[in-house]
Design a protein around this motif. Structure first.
Motif, PDB file in Angstrom:
ATOM      1  N   TRP A 240       0.827  -1.198   0.000  1.00  0.00           N
ATOM      2  CA  TRP A 240       0.000   0.000   0.000  1.00  0.00           C
ATOM      3  C   TRP A 240       0.865   1.254   0.000  1.00  0.00           C
ATOM      4  N   THR A 241       0.303   2.336  -0.544  1.00  0.00           N
ATOM      5  CA  THR A 241       0.919   3.658  -0.458  1.00  0.00           C
ATOM      6  C   THR A 241      -0.121   4.649   0.040  1.00  0.00           C
ATOM      7  N   PRO A 258      -4.025   0.371  -2.689  1.00  0.00           N
ATOM      8  CA  PRO A 258      -3.263  -0.876  -2.791  1.00  0.00           C
ATOM      9  C   PRO A 258      -2.428  -0.834  -4.070  1.00  0.00           C
ATOM     10  N   HIS A 259      -1.241  -1.430  -4.026  1.00  0.00           N
ATOM     11  CA  HIS A 259      -0.387  -1.420  -5.213  1.00  0.00           C
ATOM     12  C   HIS A 259      -0.963  -2.264  -6.333  1.00  0.00           C
ATOM     13  N   ARG A 260      -1.739  -3.269  -5.984  1.00  0.00           N
ATOM     14  CA  ARG A 260      -2.367  -4.124  -6.990  1.00  0.00           C
ATOM     15  C   ARG A 260      -3.782  -3.604  -7.250  1.00  0.00           C
ATOM     16  N   ALA A 261      -4.143  -3.489  -8.502  1.00  0.00           N
ATOM     17  CA  ALA A 261      -5.470  -2.981  -8.853  1.00  0.00           C
ATOM     18  C   ALA A 261      -6.526  -4.035  -8.551  1.00  0.00           C
ATOM     19  N   ASP A 275      -1.359  -5.973   5.702  1.00  0.00           N
ATOM     20  CA  ASP A 275      -0.524  -4.804   5.457  1.00  0.00           C
ATOM     21  C   ASP A 275      -1.326  -3.516   5.567  1.00  0.00           C
ATOM     22  N   PHE A 276      -2.582  -3.549   5.148  1.00  0.00           N
ATOM     23  CA  PHE A 276      -3.410  -2.356   5.251  1.00  0.00           C
ATOM     24  C   PHE A 276      -3.534  -1.901   6.697  1.00  0.00           C
ATOM     25  N   ARG A 317      -9.958   1.942  -3.017  1.00  0.00           N
ATOM     26  CA  ARG A 317      -9.066   2.876  -2.344  1.00  0.00           C
ATOM     27  C   ARG A 317      -9.786   3.425  -1.113  1.00  0.00           C
ATOM     28  N   LEU A 318      -9.017   3.929  -0.172  1.00  0.00           N
ATOM     29  CA  LEU A 318      -9.567   4.561   1.020  1.00  0.00           C
ATOM     30  C   LEU A 318      -9.210   6.034   0.983  1.00  0.00           C
TER      31      LEU A 318
END
Length: 361
Positions: A240-241, A258-261, A275-276, A317-318
């Motif tokens: 995540w970023t 998340p890095h993965r769509a 990880d989130f 996304r958040l």
């Protein structure tokens, strides 16, 4: 995690999410409750082409009760609450004062609109309680509890998406009376909506136009641009970023991608869910350290519509934002924001990102 469904006294569903141990035997709800409200309706705004929900029965909902009267605390000492258990980890239940209600065939008369549009506000509203500690907040949760909340979001997204007529599932949290919170106990809400929200439709339009013009994925390219620029990235993990968007509307605003769509919460892997929680707790800690006080915020999950043919263009996304612009000062929606929808941010996004990086605990 153990999942235990049960019923409240008026027939509403409640689901317990327990972090191990023996199977739960749900205690009966002994309250004498009247039937849930059924007065919600929807009306179409022909100018903005948006649905407006009218739920006048919510005027009488519980408003900022004392801790002794909190309806989300455990039922102990002879005081029955919305959760008939002496202890619990995470609980979801149907809201007693819902904005959206099941459609039982109730007919609505024309009220003289330009074009008749009144419909029952058909859908479902749930409350998700993050724990039994009345004084805690999400930022106080352990990584294990954050993961349990994530599993509850996933569970309810799957269950509510399967209901007839549901077009989108929206999980969110409001914290702080400045935001409009009516219950202090740490909790969020989940709406099963009978339409796709205006913001989602607009972002789908943008993603569709971007795909036609560039051949690219709008959300993936936004994330890549933020990662490459770096100046607005607050924190980053393996999956995540968290970054302040370049065109942030709010004085404190962070998006977690998340890095993965993926389209929705159920699509996340176990590693991505773990990880989130770590990143989210980190960001919330930075929020509270920013002005050395609990920061009021709205935390909004954006999930793909359930049935929209453009679902594949959406991305989970958040979006997390606060109305606090400085110690003791709030950002109120003034004439440009409320009247015309044109936001004016008093704080540069790069400045907010730098401050949030500097207050890392």
């Amino acid at each position: 995690m153990r999942r235990t469904p049960a019923k409240l006294a008026d027939g509403r569903e409640i689901v317990y999410f327990d972090e191990g141990g023996a199977a739960r035997e749900p205690a009966p709800d002994t309250r004498d409750l009247p039937p849930s409200a059924t007065g919600s309706e929807m009306r179409w705004d022909p100018l903005l082409r948006e649905w407006v929900v009218v739920a006048s029965h919510r005027q009488g909902r519980t408003h900022l009760p004392s801790s002794d009267d909190c309806p989300l605390c455990p039922s102990v000492g002879g005081r029955a609450t919305e959760i008939p258990a002496a202890s619990y980890d995470v609980v979801a239940f149907e809201n007693r004062f819902p904005s959206l209600v099941p459609d039982h065939g109730r007919e609505l008369e024309d009220v003289g609109e330009l074009e008749p549009s009144r419909r029952v506000g058909a859908g479902r509203c749930e409350v998700l309680v993050f724990g039994s500690d009345h004084r805690a907040s999400f930022a106080d949760l352990s990584p294990e509890r954050a993961r349990t909340v994530m599993e509850a979001w996933v569970d309810r997204t799957l269950a509510l998406s399967a209901l007839p007529g549901v077009e989108q599932v929206y999980c969110f949290e409001n914290r702080g009376p400045e935001i409009g919170v009516t219950l202090h106990h740490p909790h969020g809400q989940i709406y099963a909506l009978p339409f796709v929200t205006p913001r989602t439709l607009r972002t789908l339009d943008s993603a569709e136009e971007y795909r036609a013009r560039t051949g690219g994925d709008l959300f993936a390219d936004v994330l890549r641009a933020e990662q490459e620029a770096g100046s607005r990235v607050v924190a980053r993990t393996e999956h995540w970023t968290a970054f302040v968007p370049a065109a942030a509307r709010w004085p404190v605003e962070v998006h977690l991608y998340p890095h993965r769509a993926v389209p929705d919460l159920p699509s996340l892997t176990g590693a991505e869910r773990d990880d989130f929680g770590l990143l989210y707790l980190d960001v919330l800690g930075r929020f509270d350290a920013l002005y050395d006080a609990p920061l009021p915020y709205i935390s909004a999950w954006h999930q793909a519509p359930v049935r929209d043919p453009r679902r594949g263009l959406a991305r989970l996304r958040l979006e997390l934002f606060s109305v606090r612009r400085a110690p003791g000062k709030l950002k109120y929606l003034a004439g440009t924001e409320s009247g015309m929808g044109v936001f004016i941010n008093d704080v540069a996004p790069e400045t907010t990102a730098r401050r949030l990086r500097e207050v890392a605990q």
